[in-house]
Structure formats: C-alpha cells, structure tokens
Scaffold this active site. Structure first.
Site, PDB file in Angstrom:
ATOM      1  N   GLY A  11       0.844  -1.193   0.000  1.00  9.56           N
ATOM      2  CA  GLY A  11       0.000   0.000   0.000  1.00  9.56           C
ATOM      3  C   GLY A  11       0.872   1.232   0.000  1.00  9.56           C
ATOM      4  O   GLY A  11       1.895   1.272   0.676  1.00  9.56           O
ATOM      5  N   GLY A 104       6.217  -7.472   3.874  1.00  6.91           N
ATOM      6  CA  GLY A 104       6.072  -8.402   2.756  1.00  6.91           C
ATOM      7  C   GLY A 104       7.092  -8.115   1.671  1.00  6.91           C
ATOM      8  O   GLY A 104       7.695  -9.043   1.100  1.00  6.91           O
ATOM      9  N   ASP A 133       1.632   1.481   8.957  1.00  6.52           N
ATOM     10  CA  ASP A 133       1.266   0.719  10.150  1.00  6.52           C
ATOM     11  C   ASP A 133       2.378   0.718  11.199  1.00  6.52           C
ATOM     12  O   ASP A 133       2.140   0.386  12.358  1.00  6.52           O
ATOM     13  CB  ASP A 133       0.954  -0.734   9.771  1.00  6.52           C
ATOM     14  CG  ASP A 133      -0.203  -0.837   8.787  1.00  6.52           C
ATOM     15  OD1 ASP A 133      -1.055   0.068   8.792  1.00  6.52           O
ATOM     16  OD2 ASP A 133      -0.247  -1.817   8.021  1.00  6.52           O
TER      17      ASP A 133
END
Lengths: 383, 383
Positions: A11, A104, A133
């Site tokens: 993202g 990731g 995050d």
C-alpha cells in the site's frame, strides 16, 4: 556494471514518492536506471521502464503527491515467478535492485536475493522501509507512519471536538484506524488529547482483546460523565473470543475492517443513543495536507542513502533509521540485514507504550510535530 | 440597553468558532455578553452564561479548533418553546440575539423575532451564516463551506492517487460526501483533477438521479480505460425510483448516508472486482489541517460585522457575503432579510455549475486556494 532498478510495493503512503525522488536526485552514475511498474508484478512480467526524458519528468512531478508514482500494489510471489523476475533482470542487465516497501516487500526481496545467488546472478539488493502501520521491525520507525499518525491524531481530536458540540443529537462516535495487527496508528489518536473530557476516551489496539461487557460499562460511564464518547479502535482489534472483522478477502489477503461498526451496534443496543462508526479509510495513508515534514524529509533521505549504499556495494540490506535522542530529535541512517527483517514477524506496539501512553506520545512527538521550526497553523492567532 | 446573547446551532464547521472570536474581539460596548449553550436548547432551557473571566478565556482558546465552543446541535422549536426562550431572554434582560447557523437556524431565528414582536419584547435579531453544505441562500457562500470543499477536493485527489497505485489489487472506490440535498460539496471533489485519467471519474449530486444501468456501463468503461475508477457520490443522491439512503433517523431528522455502499455493491456484482466505499465522514466539517485561510478569515469578519450591525440597530437580518469579482477575489458584507432567507428552501447547485464544471471550479477557486499569497505546500520542491 549493469543497470539499477527501483520499485515500490504494498500500500502506498503520502510520502513514498519522496523516497523515489531522493534516489533519483542523487543518482549521478552513468548506469541506466529502470523503474519497475506496479511492484513485483512488473518485475515478474518484465514491465520496467528506463527512467529518462518524459517518463522521468512524470515520476519527478509526482514526488509530492500520495500514491506510488511507479505503481505498487500486491502480488504474491512463488519460486517460479521469482525465477522469471530474475531472468527479466538478466535480460535487461540490471544488477542492482532497490525496493521500497514493508514487511512483505522485504521478505520477498530477501527471497529474490537468495534465488539470484542460486542462479549465480550477481544481484545487489537494497530495501527502503515504508509503512503507515509502523509494524516493520529493525528500524525505529518507517517513513509513511509519521504522516499517517498525524492524520489520525488530528482527525480524532477534530471529530471529538465536533461531537462535543452535538451532544444533544448524538453521543457516541467509534473511529476505526488502519494498522493491521499492530496498534501504533490507533494509539497515535490520543496524541493531541489535552484534558480527560476530550476524546479519545478509549483506544482499542489489536495487542489486547476487547471485553464487550467492559466496553459497554465504560462507555456508559463516559457518556454519563462527559455527555459524549469518542472511541478509537484499530481495524485489527477484536472482541475476546471473536475473529478479526474482515470486509473482504482479495487475492488471499484479508482486508480488515468493520470492528467499529460492531462496537457502534453494541453502543446503540445498550445505550439506546445515536452512535456513528467512522472508518478513517484511505485518507490515513494518503492525505497530502497532513504530511509530516519530518516524515517527508526522512523518506527523501532514505532514497538518497540508497544511492550511497549502492555505490558502496552493500547488499542484502534494508535501510534503517536509528534514533539517538528524541529531544532534540536526532537520528542516523544505517543498514540491517534483509534476512533478519524477513525473519521477524509484524512488530507490535510494545507493552511499555500500551501501559504508559505518555512515553509513547513522547516517542511519537518528533514524528508528528516536526521540530522547533514547525509552526502549528491552528494555534496561530492571526486575527 | 440590555445584554447581547450569541449562540451557535446545527452541525459545527471547522471555522464556526472564528465567527464567535470575531464577534468577541470587537465587542467593546459595556453591555453584558452572554453565550447560549448548545444552541436553541440553551435558549429554551435558560442555559446562558456571561462571557467573562475564565469562561471567556475558554471560548477564546477554542477559536482555532473545530466544533462549536458554545455547543451547538439540533433542537426542534415550537411556539411554546419559543415563548419560553423569549421569557428567558427577558429575565436576563437580553435585547440582542445573534445566532450562527444554517437554514434551520435562520428560520428559527425569524420565528423567535416574530414571537418577540407579538409579546411586545424589543428583541434585535442577527444571523451569521454557516454551513458546510453551502445550501444557504441569499449569500454567495457561507463560512464553513470553503474548508469542507478543500478537504473533499484533497481527499478525493489523494484517494484517487492511492488507488491508481493499487490497480492490481483493487479497482473501484466510491467516495461519499456530505451535502444533504445539495451537490456543492460532492462537486467540489473534482477541483484538483488535472487529467482525464485521474479521479474523480464520475460525480453524482442530489440534483440529478443516478441511472443504475448507466452507472455500471460507465464504470466498466472507466476501469477498462484507466485501470481504476474513483467515483464520488453525495449522501443525498439517489438511484432513480429509489429513496435517499438513510443511516438513521434521530429526533425526526433523517441522517443520510449509505448510497456509496449501494453503489459499491453494484460495482462488485457487475464488475466482479474489489470495490470499496468510503464515507468521508465528520472530517469534512472539522479537519483542522484542511482549514481554508480565506474561509477562516471570512468567518471572523462576519463575527466582527455582527458587532457593527448591532451598534447600527439593524434587526431581522442575516449577514451575507456578496461577491464583486472572482479574480481578483473581492467581496463585501451586507445584510439580507431573515424572512427572505427563511422563505427560501435549501439552495441547490445551479444547473450552470452542473453542466459546466469549469465555471463551478472557477467560482470555487478563491474559497479553496486562498489567494496569491497562499503557498501550496505539497507543490514545493524543497528537497
């Protein structure tokens, strides 16, 4: 020496393009620079473009816009796809690969590096951290988080002010934040709180279960005492004994969302008042007017540092921010092993920050408030 | 001469407290000044406080915060309650009443004025316009709208940038704005759009019905052409033949909300892709980092003007902003009859602005972009 490729994955954030800008602004070597389109998907499908001329201008023009100028997104890799990716790198004679991303992305970059070794292809790999995050380990924090935290802190304070003025109409607002399994962003919502009566009155993070009965009990007390209640809940938080609430599953990835609606229904049922749930949504990771100047600068600096490390021949590393002191704020940039980052799971909010929010806000302060020179415009009394 | 009371009513805006500040900063008469707590509810229940000492300081400290420092909210009036309100004014010897609000507030103030006449109580009434929906007639625009429009324009542009980077994961985002029955805010979402490929690709306003089949047809074409689609819909817009979507009814007032979710479901069903709906929620009317400096200034100026008009003995009027020219932006303040404002229904977006969005954005520009001296921070290339 072959070419260099840079990509963005996962993202986007409000400042991820600044890392690309920092990289391109300091890229003075004669090696060709490629942009990988749409993250790892572009690597596997050979979708890479030479960053020069009009293409380069277009990317540079987007440096101050949110989103990812090269395209990012999600793409699951397997060994076969990784082999294909490396063959594409070989074909274009690209010998250095830089990827900007989170957990990731770093794990994938580590796998690509190993596969390249196995295939005897000399590939230099460098990761630049990015996540709203803040769940990426081995760095004090990652670019993108400061701006997202700034958005969440202001949105919560402002929504709470608005609600207080509406107490004869509505009494409860449940605000949902991003964060996946980590409570960093949700906890940031209290940064601008000044008095007990102000929101957020309760913050729920994924690290601790929500006790439904306790929630209702506390909520009743808050509404009784202050007239209104502003509650913040992380998308990853869940009621004890229940699963996390998902809004969808896309390409095997759980898209969390909806716990605020569950809590709103509980509030309506047990308090009989008008309650709203608000998902702060995509503005958290993209709203340009909430960009933290320090966050923006650090994103840029890491892009610049990546050029240095490429020239120094470093490989299999992620760039990392080490904090020396908080006040005055002082950091230095270094590298950590990609392997080590890949081994670590999502970094949760430490217990010390959950139990002592004051300590957390002190840690958070320089990332949002951007230092002495920054003037908070809504505290100016120009008139 | 008796005292002066000032109140705020309806939903707050990010700058409504600046009107109170402008009023208090220029209130130099020896008449006592009262703050009415929680809008008309406070007037009816006699909840009014002298604005002096610590109370005054507290109100002044909140001038740059969203919400309403005196409390606002919704409270339905009837003749009995209005009589009670006037008796409370009599009891405190308050002979001037200033209320900051929108359509409902002005209509109520007009009724209070008539009832006072009927009761032979000499009450001066002055309304200060405020609305994020911009549906108040007899003024070029109302304070609160510029900041809300600025938020919506940036949120839409930024969410669209974010989505474009995620095209391999999600393809459609439906953004819902405030506005009730008027499309001013929804239409503002396109203000920062530069190229055809950027969002918003479609904007739905309450003034025109949504044709479901046409929506699906257009959406497919957009996703086919650009990879992603960012659609904006006003909370008051509805599909032809269907009612407006409500999230609740509170005190007899419809709380609109949910049409974005309906459109998202249609997108998922007919395109088979991952679509999200996003309600921009309360940040639209409160987010402090999106305050338009011009909006803030005008809110303040109207508060200041109210003092002048009180001293001039004007009554039964609402303050109004008259636009002389757009470029350079030039306005003057004057008054319009409260009766006339009360007679008018919600002001919808004019057909010319729906059919010629360029003309609308030209009209909107000075309210968001705040003049020549304002520097857009995300267009600075400091690094």
């Amino acid at each position: 020496m072959g070419g260099i490729a840079i990509g963005q994955a996962g993202g986007p954030t409000a400042v991820i393009n600044m890392s690309v800008a920092g990289f391109l602004d300091h890229q003075l070597s004669s090696r060709p620079i490629y942009g990988v389109i749409n993250g790892y998907e572009g690597l596997v499908n050979g979708n890479m473009v030479l960053l020069q001329g009009e293409v380069l201008s277009k990317v540079q023009r987007r440096r101050d816009l949110p989103g990812a100028s090269l395209g990012a997104g999600r793409f699951a890799l397997d060994d076969e796809k990784i082999e294909k990716a490396i063959k594409n790198l070989m074909k274009n004679n690209i010998t250095s690969l830089v990827f900007i991303g989170g957990n990731g992305t770093m794990a994938a970059l580590n796998r690509i590096s190993k596969m390249a070794s196995k295939m005897n292809y000399p590939l230099q790999t460098i990761g630049i951290p990015k996540t709203v995050d803040n769940d990426l380990d081995e760095t004090d924090h990652a670019p993108g988080f400061g701006s997202a935290a700034k958005y969440v802190a202001h949105a919560t304070r402002d929504i709470s002010c608005d609600l207080k003025a509406m107490s004869n109409f509505e009494q409860v607002r449940i605000i949902e934040t991003m964060g996946r399994n980590a409570g960093w962003l949700a906890m940031s919502s209290g940064y601008l709180k000044k008095y007990e009566e102000d929101g957020p009155h309760l913050i729920y993070v994924p690290e601790k279960p929500i006790y439904a009965e306790k929630f209702i009990y506390d909520l009743k007390n808050i509404v009784h005492e202050y007239g209104t209640a502003t509650i913040v809940v992380s998308e990853g938080a869940s009621i004890l004994g229940q699963e996390q609430v998902e809004q969808a599953e896309v390409k095997g990835r759980k898209v969390l969302g909806g716990i605020s609606s569950t809590l709103k229904d509980l509030a309506t049922e047990h308090l009989g008042c008008f309650a709203r749930s608000e998902n702060l949504g995509m503005c958290q990771r993209s709203f340009s007017l909430a960009v933290s100047l320090r966050d923006r600068k650090e994103a840029y600096e890491l892009g610049k540092k990546a050029v240095e490390y490429i020239n120094d021949g470093k490989t299999d590393v992620m760039l990392s921010i080490f904090r020396e002191t908080g006040f005055p704020y002082s950091v230095f940039y270094s590298t950590v092993s990609l392997e080590k980052v890949a081994e670590k799971a999502e970094r949760l909010l430490p217990v010390k920050f959950i139990e002592n929010t004051g300590e957390f806000y002190e840690w958070l302060s320089p990332l949002i408030s951007e230092g002495q020179n920054w003037k908070n415009p809504y505290l100016e009394h120009a008139f």
